[in-house]
Design a protein around this motif. Structure first.
Motif: not given
Length: 177
Positions: A49-54
């Protein structure tokens, strides 16, 4: 004018959230297999999720997860990604899914351990909780021999080494044959 721009931005953000469940994310296992999952499923992993958000969601490499283990993790993420646990009935259905899911994993302890490692690496807290609880339930008050048997752990100590350990730590073995 500023209010209209804020409304448009809010509408666009809401549309992105709604379409997130249909957007596909590609995961790449450590054995180079590509797997497409919905964004909602991928977001069950805080790490992903953090990678998607970034904005790093083209192909997400998972260097610590093989394709066999990923294939076991994805159904959990799919179910939890689409689940709506607003009512008691929905929560109970998700609980039954989790029990069945971990029960199936429990048939192969090596796979269960692999899924625990993947859940930890991917930061999928719910999956980590239910799989670790299954291991704890299995170990419970079992003897070392039963634990070795359950998890296919080789006993590499000689009888002399075992005797020495028992003598040095007699207090820990009170009441244990």
């Amino acid at each position: 004018m500023a209010a209209a721009a804020e409304d448009a931005a809010a509408a666009e953000e809401e549309e992105e959230k709604e379409s997130g469940s249909s957007r596909m994310i590609t995961l790449k296992s450590n054995d180079e297999k590509l797997v497409e999952v919905t964004e909602a499923s991928a977001r069950q992993s805080r790490a992903i999720a953090n990678l998607i958000d970034d904005g790093c969601a083209d192909v997400i490499p998972l260097p610590n997860v093989d394709s066999k283990t990923l294939a076991k993790v994805i159904p959990y993420c799919d179910e939890h990604g689409r689940a709506n646990s607003g009512t008691d009935e929905e929560r109970a259905a998700l609980g039954r899914f989790d029990a069945d899911f971990v029960g199936e994993l429990d048939k192969d302890k090596a796979s269960l351990i692999d899924v625990i490692m993947a859940a930890n690496y991917l930061n999928i807290q719910g999956l980590l909780d239910i799989t670790c609880q299954r291991v704890a339930d299995t170990i419970g008050s079992a003897t070392a021999e039963k634990i070795r048997e359950a998890f296919d752990i080789e006993d590499d100590l000689t009888e002399a080494e075992k005797k020495e350990i028992r003598e040095e730590n007699a207090w820990a073995f009170d009441g244990i044959p």
